[in-house]
Design an enzyme around this catalytic site. Structure first.
Site, PDB file in Angstrom:
ATOM      1  N   LEU A  65       0.820  -1.209   0.000  1.00 40.02           N
ATOM      2  CA  LEU A  65       0.000   0.000   0.000  1.00 40.02           C
ATOM      3  C   LEU A  65       0.860   1.268   0.000  1.00 40.02           C
ATOM      4  O   LEU A  65       2.037   1.226   0.371  1.00 40.02           O
ATOM      5  CB  LEU A  65      -0.932  -0.022   1.215  1.00 40.02           C
ATOM      6  CG  LEU A  65      -1.874  -1.238   1.250  1.00 40.02           C
ATOM      7  CD1 LEU A  65      -2.514  -1.407   2.619  1.00 40.02           C
ATOM      8  CD2 LEU A  65      -2.939  -1.107   0.162  1.00 40.02           C
ATOM      9  N   PRO A  66       0.286   2.426  -0.382  1.00 40.39           N
ATOM     10  CA  PRO A  66       1.106   3.617  -0.623  1.00 40.39           C
ATOM     11  C   PRO A  66       1.664   4.333   0.600  1.00 40.39           C
ATOM     12  O   PRO A  66       2.745   4.911   0.532  1.00 40.39           O
ATOM     13  CB  PRO A  66       0.146   4.551  -1.382  1.00 40.39           C
ATOM     14  CG  PRO A  66      -0.933   3.684  -1.893  1.00 40.39           C
ATOM     15  CD  PRO A  66      -1.074   2.583  -0.902  1.00 40.39           C
ATOM     16  N   THR A  96       5.976   0.483   2.639  1.00 44.53           N
ATOM     17  CA  THR A  96       6.974   1.336   3.294  1.00 44.53           C
ATOM     18  C   THR A  96       6.240   2.315   4.194  1.00 44.53           C
ATOM     19  O   THR A  96       5.680   3.311   3.735  1.00 44.53           O
ATOM     20  CB  THR A  96       7.823   2.090   2.257  1.00 44.53           C
ATOM     21  OG1 THR A  96       8.493   1.141   1.428  1.00 44.53           O
ATOM     22  CG2 THR A  96       8.868   2.953   2.965  1.00 44.53           C
ATOM     23  N   LYS A 171      14.117  -0.718   6.866  1.00 46.37           N
ATOM     24  CA  LYS A 171      13.797  -0.120   5.571  1.00 46.37           C
ATOM     25  C   LYS A 171      14.076   1.380   5.574  1.00 46.37           C
ATOM     26  O   LYS A 171      14.713   1.911   4.650  1.00 46.37           O
ATOM     27  CB  LYS A 171      12.336  -0.377   5.229  1.00 46.37           C
ATOM     28  CG  LYS A 171      11.819   0.307   3.978  1.00 46.37           C
ATOM     29  CD  LYS A 171      12.418  -0.271   2.727  1.00 46.37           C
ATOM     30  CE  LYS A 171      11.718   0.292   1.484  1.00 46.37           C
ATOM     31  NZ  LYS A 171      12.274  -0.256   0.237  1.00 46.37           N
ATOM     32  N   LYS A 239       8.597  11.132  -0.047  1.00 49.54           N
ATOM     33  CA  LYS A 239       7.700  10.514   0.932  1.00 49.54           C
ATOM     34  C   LYS A 239       8.494   9.768   1.991  1.00 49.54           C
ATOM     35  O   LYS A 239       8.239   9.878   3.200  1.00 49.54           O
ATOM     36  CB  LYS A 239       6.733   9.563   0.235  1.00 49.54           C
ATOM     37  CG  LYS A 239       5.696   8.921   1.157  1.00 49.54           C
ATOM     38  CD  LYS A 239       5.248   7.554   0.675  1.00 49.54           C
ATOM     39  CE  LYS A 239       6.176   6.477   1.177  1.00 49.54           C
ATOM     40  NZ  LYS A 239       5.668   5.099   0.944  1.00 49.54           N
TER      41      LYS A 239
END
Length: 308
Positions: A65-66, A96, A171, A239
């Site tokens: 998902l975004p 992420t 991450k 982002k």
């Protein structure tokens, strides 16, 4: 593992969908994008109308998902996975996002009798299709072992990071290094060209020198060809760096380089480069230097140096 749920069928999710189907594993999928859903259906996936509808049919669900807000909605909303997944199901979260969101989701799932794995992935859509992603996986070893066959279908390498939230931490820390490496490489490379170095010659030397990074070697070979087709968009880089700044703030950790890196990618976005590869951060330096890194473009860069 005859059938797996997959929520989020975009670039990476769509690649994982094809990989699963190619390996004979059925996919029950959902995406808010009709184009992404149609593309997955054409591959052979069964498309449902909501995450809840997916959760009612399968015992393993992968999400890609975004951003954190969408993850919270898909997992924790009234019609979300925690409310609708079968008790004893396993949710594998690969987006992420920040580790605090991941831990919150994990706690809610555990309270509902649902297992969850925290996965952070590295790789591009082509690697997702081939099952050549790299997974960082947080969660109980027993649960990882139980789903190892599926994880190995999707990833060529699996690193165990610890508890829920640790994979997302790895991450973001890795992305801080990656984004910083590219930003420093952009500044250094343009300086070298400004001083008169021919870009291709400079790249050939630096790509085997101590200052290189994996992203420099792969990314700047395209920069000198004026190729900014996105494997990782500048908008996504911004982002991620914002997530890193939020994480550092939550931990009361005074980062000093991250805000500078964020401003560079923010400048690139303001220049309209959001859809370009994140190596587009170099263009701001090109403008300041009055030259381009593309080795086949005429330039006066090395002729404008001032000798003291």
């Amino acid at each position: 593992m005859n059938e797996v749920g997959l929520i989020g069928l975009g670039n990476i999710g769509g690649g994982m969908c094809k990989r699963l189907l190619d390996r004979g594993i059925g996919v029950v999928g959902f995406d808010v994008s009709s184009a992404a859903a149609t593309a997955a259906a054409e591959l052979g996936a069964k498309i449902e109308s909501s995450p809840a509808a997916v959760a009612q049919q399968v015992d393993i669900i992968v999400t890609s998902l975004p951003n954190p807000a969408i993850v919270r909605d898909v997992y924790l909303g009234g019609e979300g996975l925690v409310a609708k997944a079968r008790r004893g199901s396993t949710l594998i979260e690969t987006s992420t996002i920040d580790p605090n969101t991941m831990r919150h989701v994990g706690e809610a799932a555990a309270a509902a009798g649902i297992d969850i794995l925290d996965v952070a992935l590295s790789g591009e859509p082509a690697q997702a299709i081939l099952g050549e992603l790299v997974f960082q996986v947080g969660g109980a070893d027993e649960l990882i072992d139980r789903h190892l066959d599926l994880l190995q279908v999707l990833a060529k390498k699996i690193n165990r990071t610890g508890g829920i939230g640790t994979a997302k931490t790895v991450k973001l820390v890795n992305n801080l290094m990656s984004l910083g490496n590219v930003a420093v490489a952009a500044e250094a490379f343009v300086l070298g060209v400004k001083c008169g170095m021919e870009p291709k010659r400079l790249y050939d030397i630096l790509s085997v020198s101590g200052g290189r990074s994996a992203h420099f070697v792969t990314g700047f070979s395209k920069v000198i060809e004026d190729d900014y087709r996105a494997s990782f968009k500048t908008s996504l880089a911004l982002k991620d760096i914002k997530l890193i700044l939020d994480l550092a703030n939550d931990e009361h950790y005074p980062v000093r380089l991250a805000p500078v890196i964020a401003s560079l990618y923010g400048d690139a976005l303001e220049q309209g480069l959001g859809e370009d590869n994140f190596t587009s951060v170099v263009k701001g330096y090109e403008t300041a230097a009055g030259c381009t890194l593309a080795h086949n473009v005429n330039r006066d860069c090395g002729k404008t140096r001032v000798t003291k």
